[in-house]
Structure formats: structure tokens, C-alpha cells
Design an enzyme around this catalytic site. Sequence first.
Site, PDB file in Angstrom:
ATOM      1  N   ARG A  63       0.826  -1.339  -0.006  1.00 42.41           N
ATOM      2  CA  ARG A  63      -0.053   0.190   0.034  1.00 42.41           C
ATOM      3  C   ARG A  63       0.927   1.140   0.048  1.00 42.41           C
ATOM      4  NH1 ARG A  63      -3.043   2.617   4.540  1.00 42.41           N
ATOM      5  NH2 ARG A  63      -4.426   4.075   3.670  1.00 42.41           N
ATOM      6  N   HIS A  67       0.446   4.557  -2.506  1.00 42.79           N
ATOM      7  CA  HIS A  67       0.357   5.986  -1.898  1.00 42.79           C
ATOM      8  C   HIS A  67       1.577   6.605  -2.383  1.00 42.79           C
ATOM      9  CE1 HIS A  67      -3.054   5.775   1.128  1.00 42.79           C
ATOM     10  NE2 HIS A  67      -3.240   4.723   0.246  1.00 42.79           N
ATOM     11  N   ASN A  95      -2.899   9.483   4.543  1.00 42.34           N
ATOM     12  CA  ASN A  95      -1.791   8.502   4.949  1.00 42.34           C
ATOM     13  C   ASN A  95      -1.804   8.220   6.272  1.00 42.34           C
ATOM     14  OD1 ASN A  95      -1.053   8.048   2.454  1.00 42.34           O
ATOM     15  ND2 ASN A  95       0.128  10.201   2.423  1.00 42.34           N
ATOM     16  N   HIS A 195      -5.908  -5.977  -2.600  1.00 45.73           N
ATOM     17  CA  HIS A 195      -6.944  -6.031  -1.283  1.00 45.73           C
ATOM     18  C   HIS A 195      -7.210  -7.404  -1.091  1.00 45.73           C
ATOM     19  CE1 HIS A 195      -8.426  -1.453  -1.481  1.00 45.73           C
ATOM     20  NE2 HIS A 195      -7.395  -1.552  -1.166  1.00 45.73           N
TER      21      HIS A 195
HETATM   22  C1  HEM Z   1      -9.122   1.322  -6.261  1.00 47.17           C
HETATM   23  C2  HEM Z   1      -8.801   2.213  -5.172  1.00 47.17           C
HETATM   24  C3  HEM Z   1      -8.421   1.762  -3.973  1.00 47.17           C
HETATM   25  C4  HEM Z   1      -9.091   2.362  -2.777  1.00 47.17           C
HETATM   26  C5  HEM Z   1     -10.258   3.012  -2.673  1.00 47.17           C
HETATM   27  C6  HEM Z   1      -8.415   1.707  -1.649  1.00 47.17           C
HETATM   28  C7  HEM Z   1      -8.347   2.334  -0.365  1.00 47.17           C
HETATM   29  C8  HEM Z   1      -7.815   1.361   0.715  1.00 47.17           C
HETATM   30  C9  HEM Z   1      -8.376   1.584   2.085  1.00 47.17           C
HETATM   31  C10 HEM Z   1      -9.185   2.711   2.489  1.00 47.17           C
HETATM   32  C11 HEM Z   1      -7.442   0.761   2.874  1.00 47.17           C
HETATM   33  C12 HEM Z   1      -7.428   0.773   4.397  1.00 47.17           C
HETATM   34  C13 HEM Z   1      -6.618   1.728   5.156  1.00 47.17           C
HETATM   35  C14 HEM Z   1      -6.813   1.540   6.499  1.00 47.17           C
HETATM   36  O1  HEM Z   1      -7.673   2.008   7.011  1.00 47.17           O
HETATM   37  O2  HEM Z   1      -5.674   1.001   7.158  1.00 47.17           O
HETATM   38  C15 HEM Z   1      -6.587   0.154   2.141  1.00 47.17           C
HETATM   39  C16 HEM Z   1      -5.661  -0.691   2.309  1.00 47.17           C
HETATM   40  C17 HEM Z   1      -4.906  -1.487   1.588  1.00 47.17           C
HETATM   41  N1  HEM Z   1      -4.822  -1.171   0.221  1.00 47.17           N
HETATM   42 FE1  HEM Z   1      -5.917  -0.186  -0.819  1.00 47.17          FE
HETATM   43  N2  HEM Z   1      -7.087   1.264  -2.086  1.00 47.17           N
HETATM   44  C18 HEM Z   1      -7.048   1.221  -3.407  1.00 47.17           C
HETATM   45  C19 HEM Z   1      -6.120   0.819  -4.150  1.00 47.17           C
HETATM   46  C20 HEM Z   1      -5.200  -0.148  -3.960  1.00 47.17           C
HETATM   47  C21 HEM Z   1      -4.296  -0.775  -4.711  1.00 47.17           C
HETATM   48  C22 HEM Z   1      -4.005  -0.322  -6.160  1.00 47.17           C
HETATM   49  C23 HEM Z   1      -3.401  -1.505  -3.970  1.00 47.17           C
HETATM   50  C24 HEM Z   1      -2.089  -2.369  -4.460  1.00 47.17           C
HETATM   51  C25 HEM Z   1      -2.089  -2.739  -5.704  1.00 47.17           C
HETATM   52  C26 HEM Z   1      -3.913  -1.564  -2.811  1.00 47.17           C
HETATM   53  C27 HEM Z   1      -3.449  -2.212  -1.793  1.00 47.17           C
HETATM   54  C28 HEM Z   1      -3.618  -2.174  -0.409  1.00 47.17           C
HETATM   55  C29 HEM Z   1      -3.181  -2.919   0.534  1.00 47.17           C
HETATM   56  C30 HEM Z   1      -2.200  -4.148   0.596  1.00 47.17           C
HETATM   57  C31 HEM Z   1      -3.945  -2.478   1.950  1.00 47.17           C
HETATM   58  C32 HEM Z   1      -3.545  -3.002   3.265  1.00 47.17           C
HETATM   59  C33 HEM Z   1      -2.881  -2.338   3.926  1.00 47.17           C
HETATM   60  C34 HEM Z   1      -2.555  -2.715   5.492  1.00 47.17           C
HETATM   61  O3  HEM Z   1      -3.009  -3.960   5.588  1.00 47.17           O
HETATM   62  O4  HEM Z   1      -1.767  -2.298   5.996  1.00 47.17           O
HETATM   63  N3  HEM Z   1      -5.150  -0.618  -2.595  1.00 47.17           N
HETATM   64  N4  HEM Z   1      -6.860   0.510   0.940  1.00 47.17           N
END
Ligand code: HEM
Length: 337
Positions: A63, A67, A95, A195
Site C-alpha cells: 500500500r 500512495h 496517510n 486487497h
Molecule cells: C481502487 C482504489 C483503492 C482504494 C479506494 C483503496 C483504499 C484502501 C483503504 C481505505 C485501505 C485501508 C486503510 C486503513 O484503514 O488502514 C486500503 C488498504 C490497502 N490497500 Fe488499497 N485502495 C485502493 C487501491 C489499492 C491498490 C491499487 C493496491 C495495491 C496494488 C492496494 C493495496 C492495499 C493493501 C495491501 C492494503 C492493506 C494495508 C494494510 O494491511 O496495512 N490498494 N486501501
Amino acid sequence: MNAIPLVVLIVALLLVGVELGFVKAQLSVNFYDQTCPNVDAIVTGTITKLAEQSNVVPPSTLRLLVHDCFVEGCDGSILISSTATNLAERDAPDNQNFPQAPFDAIVEAKKAVEVVCPGVVSCADILAMSARDAVVFTGGPFWNVSKGRRDGLVSNAFRVAGRLPQASFDTRLLADNFAQVNLTVPDIVVLSGGHTIGVSHCNQFTDRLYNFSSFQQTDPSMDPSFVRTLKTQCPQVGKIPSTVQLFDVTTPFVFDNAYFKNLQQGLGLLFSDQVLFNDPFTRQFVNQLIASEEVFFQAFVDAMIKMTSIGVKTGTDGEIRRDCTAFNPPTVFKDHS
Ligand code: HEM
Ligand SMILES: *[C@@H]1O[C@H](CO)[C@@H](O)[C@H](O)[C@H]1NC(C)=O
Ligand SMILES: *[C@@H]1O[C@H](CO)[C@@H](O)[C@H](O)[C@H]1NC(C)=O
Ligand SMILES: *[C@@H]1O[C@H](CO)[C@@H](O)[C@H](O)[C@H]1NC(C)=O
């Protein structure tokens, strides 16, 4: 024929080319072959060790790369720490829910690289390699990371707003957002497959449980028993933002195509996840990725290569940061007179 006008013409054409962007320095898999041949192995060693110690590391590192790339391009700008005079990107509201772990992981990988090849490898490249290693560690596909990104000289919290996709976005808003960085609708679907690992804080989806619309308390596209479970974990009253829930309730720390299968069952955690199945246009891509994990892996690799090319600085742009958390200090010219 006089050679001088020809040279002038070629130089002029090159300059125009550079200006228009069709002659631009390219990233390359072999970029550090002469200057730091083992860089990939060093980074992989560090990330693998840290991932074995904590399952927070792989998802949060993946993630972190997203970002980074969506704001100022993939230039390590998110790694910069705030100072008395600059509130940096990482302290922007979007962030603030990052754990410290991925920042520490990049700093540790950079330290290991600096021991062997000081001042050579950018933090932006180390982050790109680390995210690849996070995917591989959790069972996802390997790819050769192209390198040669330079570290950016700008990291401002105020420049984050409006650039990152939001959990509340529908497919249209997602499409507009990804288009800003030249990514397509199929890219959105494929990359959302990230995700398949990791967690989200409750406050990113509580509106789906308690306050979906003026007509419906809960999002009707959610599986009812999933709603019940999430309501017990994420109470409305108190709204403790530090509570986290798994993205993929079936295989939470395995990089596979279960994320897409979950969408079919109404088990998407964020509104922006579930909407990819609810919208018939994006659903066709979801269904292709459900049908074949191999197709997902190949498409994910292709999309990651695109994503990690966003706004990259090459050549003499930017710098090679010594410390990933701070811009290099200005060069001091010593007066020997
Ligand atoms: C499509 C648009 C996307 C949205 C709206 C989005 C939104 C989010 C949100 C809200 C979280 C949770 C953050 C938190 O509350 O800690 C998250 C976590 C995450 N996102 Fe996304 N995301 C997007 C795209 C992506 C992309 C493109 C990737 C990687 C290729 C990605 C990988 C991740 C991962 C791996 C997590 C987990 C982080 C953790 O466990 O610490 N996301 N994302
Ligand atoms: C990565 O590069 C190496 C060396 O060029 C090559 O042998 C390997 O097949 C590549 N792997 C992938 C997945 O492209
Ligand atoms: C997207 O593509 C356009 C046109 O090729 C280019 O000018 C722009 O810099 C690109 N944006 C990013 C973020 O790569
Ligand atoms: C419910 O949603 C509306 C519209 O999005 C918002 O203005 C309001 O603050 C929300 N209420 C609660 C209690 O979260």
C-alpha cells in the site's frame, strides 16, 4: 554535404523529442548491474526477514508504494518525514492510518543496500522492489522490477488531497481518479486485487453498516451475515478508528484471487471493492479474474509495472537520497582560501 547542419538538426529533433516526452530516459531491469549488482537480493533479504516477523509488513508495504506513486509519481516522496518547516506527505489525513512498519522496512532495506553500494540506489527503487517482495512473500507472482527512478525533492501534505482513491468512490469516481495517473478501468479492477491481503480500519466502511443512504441503513450488496459480524467488530457508537478488519476473510494473508471471489459473495469490505462487482461494466473483468488465478497474476504484474512508472524522475532529475526519510542536505562548498 556539410555535417554541421545535420548534427544541429539531430540535436534540435532530440530536444523537441525530450520536450514532447517521446524520447525519455527509460527505467531498466539492469539499471544497477554495474553499480550495485546484488541490490534485488539485498532488498528481498531484508523484506523477507521482516515479513517473517510480522504479517503487517507485506500488505502495508504494498500500500505504501501505491500512495507513493499516486502523489508526485513513484519518487519516494511518501517516505520523507515532516520537519519544523514542512508537513510532509506521510502526515496528510489520507496517510495517517499507515502503521510505522513499512516505513521502517524501507529504511532498513536502504541501510543494507548502503553498506554495499553507498549513494547509488534510490529510495523510490527500493520501495518498488520491496512491494514486489511483499507480493511474492505472500504467494503472489514475481516480476523483475525496472529501476532507475530518482528520489523526488517535494513532499507536502497539502498536495495529497484529491490524488488518492477513496473507499467511498463508485466506479466513475475511481475511473476519474485513476485516469489522472493514466491508469485504465481494467487496471483499477486488477490492482484492487491488492486487497487480497491486509486490513482496513473500521472508519473506512462503517457508513456501509449504519448510514448507507437516506433509504437504507446498510449497503444491500453486502452479505447479511458479513454485515452482522462487522457490526459486532465495528460499533457505531464510539467509532474506535484503531480497530481493523481483514480485507479477505477467506485467505487474509495469501496473495491469491480470493478477493474477486469474495466480491461475488457480497464480501467486499470497502464500498470501492464491492462496487467493482456491482457495476456490470467492471464485473466482466472481475469474472475473468475469478475464472483464472493465472490470468490475475499476469494482469497484476502488467498493471504494477504500469503503476510503478507513474511520473518517474530519471537521469539527473531529483536525487539519490542517502536517508530515505529526509532530503539530502545542500552541498556545502568548503572555502579553502
Ligand atoms: C481502487 C482504489 C483503492 C482504494 C479506494 C483503496 C483504499 C484502501 C483503504 C481505505 C485501505 C485501508 C486503510 C486503513 O484503514 O488502514 C486500503 C488498504 C490497502 N490497500 Fe488499497 N485502495 C485502493 C487501491 C489499492 C491498490 C491499487 C493496491 C495495491 C496494488 C492496494 C493495496 C492495499 C493493501 C495491501 C492494503 C492493506 C494495508 C494494510 O494491511 O496495512 N490498494 N486501501
Ligand atoms: C527476470 O530476469 C531474469 C534475468 O534476466 C530472467 O531469467 C527471468 O526469467 C525474469 N523473470 C521474469 C518473471 O520475467
Ligand atoms: C499521462 O499521460 C500524458 C500524455 O501522455 C502525460 O502528459 C502525463 O504526464 C501522464 N501522467 C502521468 C502521471 O504519468
Ligand atoms: C451519514 O451520512 C451522511 C451523508 O454521507 C453524513 O452527512 C452524516 O454525517 C452521516 N452520519 C453519521 C452518523 O455518520
